[in-house]
Design a protein around this motif. Structure first.
Motif, PDB file in Angstrom:
ATOM      1  N   LEU A   7       8.076 -17.165 -31.784  1.00 56.25           N
ATOM      2  CA  LEU A   7       8.597 -18.531 -31.846  1.00 56.25           C
ATOM      3  C   LEU A   7       8.282 -19.131 -33.209  1.00 56.25           C
ATOM      4  CD1 LEU A   7       7.289 -19.744 -28.353  1.00 56.25           C
ATOM      5  CD2 LEU A   7       9.588 -18.918 -28.895  1.00 56.25           C
ATOM      6  N   GLU A   8       9.022 -20.159 -33.551  1.00 55.28           N
ATOM      7  CA  GLU A   8       8.797 -20.843 -34.838  1.00 55.28           C
ATOM      8  C   GLU A   8       8.483 -22.320 -34.594  1.00 55.28           C
ATOM      9  OE1 GLU A   8      12.161 -20.038 -37.346  1.00 55.28           O
ATOM     10  OE2 GLU A   8      11.584 -17.918 -37.550  1.00 55.28           O
ATOM     11  N   PRO A   9       7.908 -22.988 -35.607  1.00 53.34           N
ATOM     12  CA  PRO A   9       7.592 -24.406 -35.430  1.00 53.34           C
ATOM     13  C   PRO A   9       8.802 -25.201 -34.923  1.00 53.34           C
ATOM     14  CG  PRO A   9       6.546 -23.628 -37.411  1.00 53.34           C
ATOM     15  CD  PRO A   9       7.416 -22.481 -36.912  1.00 53.34           C
ATOM     16  N   GLY A  10       8.541 -26.066 -33.957  1.00 51.75           N
ATOM     17  CA  GLY A  10       9.612 -26.855 -33.351  1.00 51.75           C
ATOM     18  C   GLY A  10      10.204 -26.197 -32.113  1.00 51.75           C
ATOM     19  N   ASP A  11       9.960 -24.887 -31.953  1.00 52.27           N
ATOM     20  CA  ASP A  11      10.497 -24.190 -30.765  1.00 52.27           C
ATOM     21  C   ASP A  11       9.767 -24.629 -29.499  1.00 52.27           C
ATOM     22  OD1 ASP A  11      12.317 -22.793 -32.253  1.00 52.27           O
ATOM     23  OD2 ASP A  11      11.266 -20.859 -32.157  1.00 52.27           O
ATOM     24  N   GLN A  12      10.478 -24.599 -28.404  1.00 50.83           N
ATOM     25  CA  GLN A  12       9.893 -24.910 -27.107  1.00 50.83           C
ATOM     26  C   GLN A  12       9.124 -23.707 -26.569  1.00 50.83           C
ATOM     27  OE1 GLN A  12      12.988 -28.077 -25.308  1.00 50.83           O
ATOM     28  NE2 GLN A  12      13.694 -25.976 -25.092  1.00 50.83           N
ATOM     29  N   ILE A  13       7.924 -23.950 -26.038  1.00 51.60           N
ATOM     30  CA  ILE A  13       7.097 -22.879 -25.469  1.00 51.60           C
ATOM     31  C   ILE A  13       7.154 -22.904 -23.953  1.00 51.60           C
ATOM     32  CG2 ILE A  13       4.772 -21.892 -25.306  1.00 51.60           C
ATOM     33  CD1 ILE A  13       4.045 -23.561 -27.832  1.00 51.60           C
ATOM     34  N   VAL A  14       6.959 -24.092 -23.402  1.00 53.72           N
ATOM     35  CA  VAL A  14       6.765 -24.201 -21.958  1.00 53.72           C
ATOM     36  C   VAL A  14       7.393 -25.493 -21.437  1.00 53.72           C
ATOM     37  CG1 VAL A  14       4.502 -25.323 -22.230  1.00 53.72           C
ATOM     38  CG2 VAL A  14       4.986 -24.079 -20.123  1.00 53.72           C
ATOM     39  N   LEU A  15       7.904 -25.424 -20.225  1.00 58.00           N
ATOM     40  CA  LEU A  15       8.388 -26.617 -19.520  1.00 58.00           C
ATOM     41  C   LEU A  15       7.736 -26.640 -18.146  1.00 58.00           C
ATOM     42  CD1 LEU A  15      10.328 -29.028 -18.914  1.00 58.00           C
ATOM     43  CD2 LEU A  15      12.025 -27.330 -18.197  1.00 58.00           C
ATOM     44  N   VAL A  16       7.138 -27.769 -17.817  1.00 58.84           N
ATOM     45  CA  VAL A  16       6.577 -27.979 -16.490  1.00 58.84           C
ATOM     46  C   VAL A  16       7.193 -29.257 -15.948  1.00 58.84           C
ATOM     47  CG1 VAL A  16       4.483 -28.471 -15.183  1.00 58.84           C
ATOM     48  CG2 VAL A  16       4.399 -26.867 -17.082  1.00 58.84           C
ATOM     49  N   ALA A  17       7.656 -29.240 -14.714  1.00 54.63           N
ATOM     50  CA  ALA A  17       8.271 -30.437 -14.140  1.00 54.63           C
ATOM     51  C   ALA A  17       7.959 -30.527 -12.655  1.00 54.63           C
ATOM     52  CB  ALA A  17       9.782 -30.406 -14.353  1.00 54.63           C
ATOM     53  N   CYS A  18       7.699 -31.751 -12.198  1.00 56.70           N
ATOM     54  CA  CYS A  18       7.424 -32.007 -10.779  1.00 56.70           C
ATOM     55  C   CYS A  18       8.184 -33.238 -10.330  1.00 56.70           C
ATOM     56  CB  CYS A  18       5.933 -32.254 -10.559  1.00 56.70           C
ATOM     57  SG  CYS A  18       4.929 -30.793 -10.828  1.00 56.70           S
ATOM     58  N   ALA A  19       8.832 -33.125  -9.169  1.00 57.93           N
ATOM     59  CA  ALA A  19       9.584 -34.242  -8.598  1.00 57.93           C
ATOM     60  C   ALA A  19       8.995 -34.593  -7.241  1.00 57.93           C
ATOM     61  CB  ALA A  19      11.052 -33.869  -8.444  1.00 57.93           C
ATOM     62  N   SER A  20       8.901 -35.905  -6.990  1.00 59.51           N
ATOM     63  CA  SER A  20       8.328 -36.371  -5.728  1.00 59.51           C
ATOM     64  C   SER A  20       8.955 -37.708  -5.359  1.00 59.51           C
ATOM     65  CB  SER A  20       6.814 -36.526  -5.896  1.00 59.51           C
ATOM     66  OG  SER A  20       6.219 -36.952  -4.680  1.00 59.51           O
ATOM     67  N   ALA A  21       8.718 -38.145  -4.115  1.00 56.74           N
ATOM     68  CA  ALA A  21       9.198 -39.466  -3.716  1.00 56.74           C
ATOM     69  C   ALA A  21       8.568 -40.539  -4.601  1.00 56.74           C
ATOM     70  CB  ALA A  21       8.872 -39.726  -2.243  1.00 56.74           C
TER      71      ALA A  21
END
Lengths: 150, 83, 150, 83
Positions: free
Chosen positions: C85-99
């Motif tokens: 990867l290079e600077p500015g690249d995305q490494i990880v995405l974490v997402a949680c949805a709840s009421a």
């Protein structure tokens, strides 16, 4: 940056433009608030958000400035919609970018907690029993109080 | 001075906006509320429990003892429920 | 849902598909980790993420299950990249949805904190002085320790 | 048993993967590390400070006293730095 608008927003595009080209950013935390189809046990068919034009922008800007004073942010964004919305519609987007994830998380959490108790918006829910103005929640006051400086 | 009403305060007063010229004896927000309650049943209903009302003068939150003067924009509304 | 992949991801599309059609969701919190162009005072030209195929998926699934045990989530997602990867690249995405937003915030924060100390990834940074394996941070251990159950 | 090495443990041992058959006296992870250190300078270097090494047996984290048996997949690596 803050925006108050009737129209929907594109989360992906907003987040992309927030971090684009800034290679000092290591973490981007965002929160999207959505209209639920149920509230307090009642089904909700629509929600109308009233606000106080002028004061809304002033309060959102003040909240954003406070977050930037407290945490070392590279970028921050608040978009809040008003007008008539339906279940599943997006209401608000809050996002904070920083070199490190803790600052991004805390500032984003702070922004939505403060916004809930400071930004002059009011929700009118459409239910089978008619339209109801949503009451403020003491849990929102408690959440905002956590961020009060001692 | 310009008065603004929002949410159920607006529906109870029956108007979103009005311009008023209260007497000199009206010095602060509390005075203004008492004066408004005497003017009509809508306002009397809207302000029947002042603990439910939030006030902004010139778009900043204030308490009931905040002074009001000619030219102010004064808004009355329930606790906010945005986000 | 968890995914371990070499290719980039589209945050907007991922978040949209996470909440799409579920009108019980009131809040969606997400975190994106990005490659910084500086680390420990040194400029970074590239970052290569090595991982342990098999164990990575097993650990990410276990972390996600734990979050779903602790908080009432309607949806959760972890996407972690590997490779160069290079600077500015995305490494990880974490997402949680709840009421409700508190659950979404806490679960998302928990996931990234635990992932940092449990998921078998290692970062090799390319710097002007050569390639360096990134050391683990005690601050990451401290962040994960906050979520330990007493 | 199958051994896997990652990150600088891999570069120091000089291999990412190998299959070994240690003697019966190797009962746990600590025994295995001592046995590996005797086999070559790369492993001796990689394991010179065991406090820097994390171990997984069959893809779960374990401590040094975890038993090892034929057929296990055993991985050695530095503390993780993902996310």
């Amino acid at each position: 940056m803050i925006r108050v608008q009737r129209k929907d927003f594109d989360v992906g595009a907003e987040l992309k433009s927030l971090t684009n080209g800034n290679h000092q950013i290591g973490g981007l935390t965002s929160f999207v608030g959505l209209v639920r189809d149920i509230a307090g046990g009642q089904s909700v068919s629509a929600m109308t958000l009233e606000h106080y034009p002028g004061m809304t922008e002033k309060q959102l800007s003040a909240i954003e400035e406070e977050a930037n004073r407290r945490w070392p942010l590279d970028a921050s964004l608040i978009i809040h919609r008003h007008g008539r919305l339906e279940p599943g519609d997006q209401i608000v987007l809050v996002a904070c970018a920083s070199a490190h994830r803790e600052a991004a998380f805390e500032a984003c959490h702070f922004l939505i907690d403060w916004l809930k108790t400071k930004a002059p918006f009011w929700k009118l829910e459409g239910t089978p029993d008619g339209d109801n103005w949503v009451d403020s929640k003491s849990s929102d006051d408690d959440a905002a109080a956590r961020w009060a400086k001692g | 001075m310009k008065l603004l009403y929002f949410a159920w305060v607006r529906t109870k007063t029956g108007t979103g906006e009005e311009t008023v010229s209260p007497p000199d004896s009206v010095c602060d927000v509390a005075d203004l509320i008492e004066w408004l309650k005497l003017r009509g049943s809508g306002a009397a209903d809207a302000f029947s429990d002042p603990s439910l009302i939030r006030v902004a003068v010139n778009q900043d939150y204030v308490e009931l003892d905040h002074p009001v003067i000619a030219g102010d924009e004064i808004a009355f509304f329930p606790p906010v429920t945005g986000g």
